[in-house]
Design a protein around this motif. Structure first.
Motif, PDB file in Angstrom:
ATOM      1  N   VAL A  82       2.797  -6.983  -3.761  1.00 45.43           N
ATOM      2  CA  VAL A  82       2.333  -5.815  -4.271  1.00 45.43           C
ATOM      3  C   VAL A  82       0.540  -5.779  -4.542  1.00 45.43           C
ATOM      4  CG1 VAL A  82       2.238  -3.905  -6.211  1.00 45.43           C
ATOM      5  CG2 VAL A  82       4.467  -5.036  -5.441  1.00 45.43           C
ATOM      6  N   ASP A  83      -0.195  -4.728  -3.995  1.00 43.08           N
ATOM      7  CA  ASP A  83      -1.418  -4.803  -4.507  1.00 43.08           C
ATOM      8  C   ASP A  83      -1.733  -4.711  -5.901  1.00 43.08           C
ATOM      9  OD1 ASP A  83      -4.243  -4.229  -5.019  1.00 43.08           O
ATOM     10  OD2 ASP A  83      -4.345  -3.663  -2.992  1.00 43.08           O
ATOM     11  N   GLY A  93       8.555  -1.690   2.751  1.00 43.42           N
ATOM     12  CA  GLY A  93       8.388  -0.971   1.544  1.00 43.42           C
ATOM     13  C   GLY A  93       7.255   0.140   1.804  1.00 43.42           C
ATOM     14  N   ASN A  94       7.264   0.884   0.639  1.00 47.05           N
ATOM     15  CA  ASN A  94       6.377   2.086   0.660  1.00 47.05           C
ATOM     16  C   ASN A  94       6.319   2.226  -0.999  1.00 47.05           C
ATOM     17  OD1 ASN A  94       8.389   4.209   0.211  1.00 47.05           O
ATOM     18  ND2 ASN A  94       8.739   3.430   2.506  1.00 47.05           N
ATOM     19  N   GLY A  95       5.121   3.268  -1.266  1.00 45.44           N
ATOM     20  CA  GLY A  95       5.154   3.773  -2.634  1.00 45.44           C
ATOM     21  C   GLY A  95       4.546   2.574  -3.579  1.00 45.44           C
ATOM     22  N   ASN A  96       4.632   2.945  -4.725  1.00 40.58           N
ATOM     23  CA  ASN A  96       4.040   2.270  -5.826  1.00 40.58           C
ATOM     24  C   ASN A  96       5.022   0.970  -6.412  1.00 40.58           C
ATOM     25  OD1 ASN A  96       1.683   3.478  -5.321  1.00 40.58           O
ATOM     26  ND2 ASN A  96       2.336   5.108  -6.693  1.00 40.58           N
ATOM     27  N   GLN A 144      -5.996  -9.110  -4.901  1.00 34.09           N
ATOM     28  CA  GLN A 144      -5.274  -9.788  -5.652  1.00 34.09           C
ATOM     29  C   GLN A 144      -3.719  -9.041  -5.712  1.00 34.09           C
ATOM     30  OE1 GLN A 144      -7.489  -9.918  -9.754  1.00 34.09           O
ATOM     31  NE2 GLN A 144      -6.523 -11.994  -9.615  1.00 34.09           N
ATOM     32  N   PHE A 145      -2.511  -9.975  -5.511  1.00 31.28           N
ATOM     33  CA  PHE A 145      -1.357  -9.490  -5.506  1.00 31.28           C
ATOM     34  C   PHE A 145      -0.293 -10.050  -6.155  1.00 31.28           C
ATOM     35  CE2 PHE A 145      -4.067  -9.677  -1.656  1.00 31.28           C
ATOM     36  CZ  PHE A 145      -3.969  -8.255  -1.075  1.00 31.28           C
ATOM     37  N   GLN A 149       0.227  -0.677  -4.896  1.00 23.23           N
ATOM     38  CA  GLN A 149       0.804  -0.282  -3.562  1.00 23.23           C
ATOM     39  C   GLN A 149       1.495  -1.296  -2.808  1.00 23.23           C
ATOM     40  OE1 GLN A 149      -1.940   0.039  -0.387  1.00 23.23           O
ATOM     41  NE2 GLN A 149      -0.347   0.840   1.277  1.00 23.23           N
ATOM     42  N   VAL A 150       2.951  -1.101  -2.511  1.00 23.86           N
ATOM     43  CA  VAL A 150       3.730  -2.044  -1.855  1.00 23.86           C
ATOM     44  C   VAL A 150       3.048  -2.480  -0.667  1.00 23.86           C
ATOM     45  CG1 VAL A 150       5.926  -2.774  -0.856  1.00 23.86           C
ATOM     46  CG2 VAL A 150       5.562  -1.347  -2.988  1.00 23.86           C
ATOM     47  N   ILE A 151       2.637  -3.919  -0.136  1.00 19.85           N
ATOM     48  CA  ILE A 151       2.287  -4.052   0.978  1.00 19.85           C
ATOM     49  C   ILE A 151       3.125  -4.742   1.805  1.00 19.85           C
ATOM     50  CG2 ILE A 151       0.430  -5.942   1.915  1.00 19.85           C
ATOM     51  CD1 ILE A 151      -0.727  -3.728   0.127  1.00 19.85           C
TER      52      ILE A 151
END
Length: 248
Positions: free
Chosen positions: A64-65, A124-127, A32-33, A70-72
């Motif tokens: 985002v997951d 993107g990366n990170g939370n 889910q995102f 997590q940034v997808i």
């Protein structure tokens, strides 16, 4: 006076809708995102998202997951004014433009097989922190950086792979080849055929087997892993590889 305000509001609404753009996004991975486009945010259980009344031009899109934050995907996407953009996000975080159609003449209302050529990579990366960081999606078809276009990217990837393959062949010992290959695979998504080509550089079957096991995780077309069968001298080693894959 009320009539004047109503008339003004109606004109404003009409003008806004006349210039509205739309985004239809499908996320092709499990989970889910939380999906944001401009100031709109959605989440659902079927991984298809529709955004209406967007301003034309550059639109900030973020996926985002929901489970782990997590940034997808996070990048700027260009949606022309008055157009409906249909896109798909793959497992690796690359967004592909399927079609881009004028809203006035568009009557299909869904995805089709007319796959476009512009792909946006994940910037993107990170939370997920509820906000956006700066994006750097360029306009040149060979743009490279955190986010990238896939136009011209295949040729560049092939050139890089061929250079790496040549460096492996120049190594004198299998142990060095295996170590270098594992490091390369840990940072690069490879096709089954590329993994096969690397396997062919090893002298001993035991190293081919070790390599094939290590590279499987980073293979993006695992259904073609049978191609490695011909690289083994002994069929028992290929059988061991199949047994290993079946446990994953």
């Amino acid at each position: 006076m009320k009539k004047i305000y109503f008339t003004f509001a109606l004109v404003l609404l009409t003008c806004t809708l006349a210039h509205a753009s739309e985004l239809l996004l499908r996320v092709n991975r499990k989970g889910q995102f939380i999906v944001s486009a401009s100031s709109q945010t959605q989440t659902n259980n079927y991984n298809s998202y529709q955004f209406y009344n967007l301003y034309g031009g550059t639109t900030q899109v973020k996926v985002v997951d929901k489970a782990n934050g997590q940034v997808i995907f996070k990048n700027n996407v260009n949606i022309p004014e008055g157009y409906q953009l249909i896109a798909e996000l793959d497992y690796y975080g690359t967004l592909t433009i399927v079609s881009n159609n004028p809203i006035a003449s568009y009557n299909n209302g869904g995805w089709n097989d007319n796959v476009g050529t512009i792909n946006y990579g994940n910037n993107g990366n990170g939370n997920y922190d509820g906000g956006y960081q700066n994006n750097h999606c360029g306009t040149h078809p060979n743009y490279q950086g955190d986010g990238y276009y896939n136009q011209g990217q295949t040729a560049n990837n092939n050139n890089n792979f061929n250079q790496f393959l040549a460096s492996l062949k120049s190594e004198s010992f299998d142990s060095n080849r295996l170590q270098n290959a594992k490091v390369y695979a840990s940072k690069t998504n490879l096709s089954a055929n590329q993994i096969k080509e690397i396997a062919a550089t090893f002298t001993f079957d035991s190293n081919r087997l070790d390599w094939a096991k290590a590279a499987y995780t980073n293979c993006y077309d695992k259904g073609n892993y049978f191609l490695l069968r011909d690289t083994f001298t002994f069929s028992s080693n290929y059988s061991e590889l199949q047994d290993y894959i079946s446990t994953l």
